[in-house]
Motif scaffolding. Structure first.
Motif, short mmCIF file in Angstrom:
data_model
loop_
_atom_site.label_atom_id
_atom_site.label_comp_id
_atom_site.label_asym_id
_atom_site.label_seq_id
_atom_site.Cartn_x
_atom_site.Cartn_y
_atom_site.Cartn_z
N ILE A 16 34.42 47.11 52.16
CA ILE A 16 35.22 47.76 51.12
C ILE A 16 35.11 46.95 49.83
N GLU A 17 34.60 47.58 48.80
CA GLU A 17 34.51 46.92 47.50
C GLU A 17 35.91 46.88 46.89
N THR A 18 36.28 45.73 46.32
CA THR A 18 37.64 45.53 45.83
C THR A 18 37.62 44.99 44.40
N TYR A 19 38.58 45.45 43.62
CA TYR A 19 38.72 45.00 42.24
C TYR A 19 40.12 44.41 42.06
N LEU A 20 40.18 43.24 41.43
CA LEU A 20 41.45 42.61 41.10
C LEU A 20 41.57 42.58 39.57
N PHE A 21 42.69 43.12 39.09
CA PHE A 21 42.90 43.14 37.65
C PHE A 21 44.38 43.23 37.36
N ASN A 22 44.76 42.99 36.11
CA ASN A 22 46.15 43.04 35.69
C ASN A 22 46.53 44.51 35.40
N GLY A 23 47.23 45.11 36.33
CA GLY A 23 47.62 46.51 36.18
C GLY A 23 48.78 46.72 35.24
N ARG A 24 49.40 45.66 34.77
CA ARG A 24 50.53 45.78 33.83
C ARG A 24 50.06 45.87 32.38
N SER A 25 48.80 45.55 32.17
CA SER A 25 48.26 45.58 30.81
C SER A 25 47.62 46.94 30.54
N GLY A 26 48.14 47.64 29.57
CA GLY A 26 47.59 48.95 29.21
C GLY A 26 46.14 48.86 28.77
N ASP A 27 45.79 47.81 28.04
CA ASP A 27 44.41 47.64 27.58
C ASP A 27 43.44 47.48 28.76
N VAL A 28 43.86 46.73 29.76
CA VAL A 28 43.00 46.51 30.92
C VAL A 28 42.82 47.82 31.69
N VAL A 29 43.88 48.58 31.85
CA VAL A 29 43.80 49.85 32.58
C VAL A 29 42.95 50.86 31.81
N ARG A 30 43.11 50.92 30.49
CA ARG A 30 42.28 51.83 29.67
C ARG A 30 40.80 51.44 29.75
N ALA A 31 40.52 50.14 29.72
CA ALA A 31 39.14 49.67 29.83
C ALA A 31 38.56 50.05 31.19
N LEU A 32 39.35 49.94 32.23
CA LEU A 32 38.88 50.30 33.56
C LEU A 32 38.53 51.79 33.62
N GLN A 34 37.24 53.39 31.37
CA GLN A 34 35.97 53.53 30.66
C GLN A 34 34.87 52.70 31.34
N ASP A 35 35.06 52.40 32.61
CA ASP A 35 34.09 51.63 33.41
C ASP A 35 33.85 50.22 32.91
N ARG A 36 34.86 49.62 32.32
CA ARG A 36 34.80 48.22 31.91
C ARG A 36 35.89 47.48 32.68
N LEU A 37 35.49 46.44 33.39
CA LEU A 37 36.43 45.69 34.21
C LEU A 37 36.76 44.36 33.57
N THR A 40 38.27 40.76 38.47
CA THR A 40 37.35 40.22 39.47
C THR A 40 36.90 41.34 40.41
N ARG A 41 35.62 41.38 40.65
CA ARG A 41 35.06 42.36 41.59
C ARG A 41 34.59 41.61 42.83
N ILE A 42 35.07 42.05 43.98
CA ILE A 42 34.64 41.49 45.26
C ILE A 42 33.69 42.51 45.88
N HIS A 43 32.44 42.13 46.01
CA HIS A 43 31.43 43.04 46.55
C HIS A 43 31.64 43.26 48.05
N ALA A 44 31.31 44.44 48.48
CA ALA A 44 31.36 44.75 49.91
C ALA A 44 30.18 44.07 50.61
N ALA A 45 30.40 43.66 51.83
CA ALA A 45 29.32 43.06 52.62
C ALA A 45 28.24 44.11 52.88
N ARG A 46 27.02 43.66 52.93
CA ARG A 46 25.91 44.60 53.17
C ARG A 46 25.96 45.16 54.58
N SER A 47 26.28 44.33 55.54
CA SER A 47 26.40 44.83 56.91
C SER A 47 27.88 44.76 57.30
N ARG A 48 28.46 45.88 57.52
CA ARG A 48 29.90 45.97 57.81
C ARG A 48 30.22 45.35 59.17
#
Length: 158
Positions: A16-32, A34-37, A40-48
């Motif tokens: 499961i790919e996971t994203y950690l970000f500040n959800g209280r910030s309107g600017d951060v949520v608006r950027a997300l 628009q596909d801008r993070l 932190t992005r935690i990549h999913a493992a290649r072999s589950r």
């Protein structure tokens, strides 16, 4: 879960790919949106990792352990073998059938936990069949839940 990062790492191991970000910030949520993070992005493992193995690795342990000899430790480590009564020297604690237990070897340099898994027998039963052949289980206990005390499908190595 102790931290969000630990939770995200566990999710990543499960594919499961996971994203950690500040959800209280309107600017951060608006950027997300628009596909801008900005986070932190935690990549999913290649072999589950199989869901069962994940559960085996993280399920709470019962009080106690199954103690094994050097041959059983080697067979489990090198061959992925099930734990049979013949390789058991004893049991500690008062766990029940179906409990998650540690499987340990009292090596010359100290105790080594070789695996953890679901015990098919309660601690008292394990003590009674320890060191015996699987074919003797029925005669010793009056019932038989199978020839292995911990089947290889129900155990995970550290």
């Amino acid at each position: 879960m102790r931290t969000k990062l630990e939770a995200a790492a566990k999710a990543g191991r499960l594919g499961i790919e996971t994203y950690l970000f500040n959800g209280r910030s309107g600017d951060v949520v608006r950027a997300l949106a628009q596909d801008r993070l900005y986070g932190t992005r935690i990549h999913a493992a290649r072999s589950r990792e199989a869901a069962r193995k994940h559960w085996l690795r993280h399920a709470p342990l019962a009080e106690g352990a199954i103690i094994i000899d050097a041959g059983a430790a080697q067979a489990m480590r090198e061959k992925g073998a099930s734990l049979l009564p013949g390789g058991i020297t004893g049991a500690e604690g008062a766990f029940r059938r179906g409990d998650m237990v540690q499987v340990c070897w009292n090596a010359p340099q100290g105790r080594v936990c070789v695996a953890r898994g679901v015990s098919q027998y309660a601690a008292d039963d394990v003590r009674r069949i320890a060191g015996r052949h699987s074919r003797d289980i029925q005669a010793l206990l009056g019932y038989n839940y199978g020839g292995s005390v911990v089947h290889r499908d129900d155990l995970v190595l550290p």
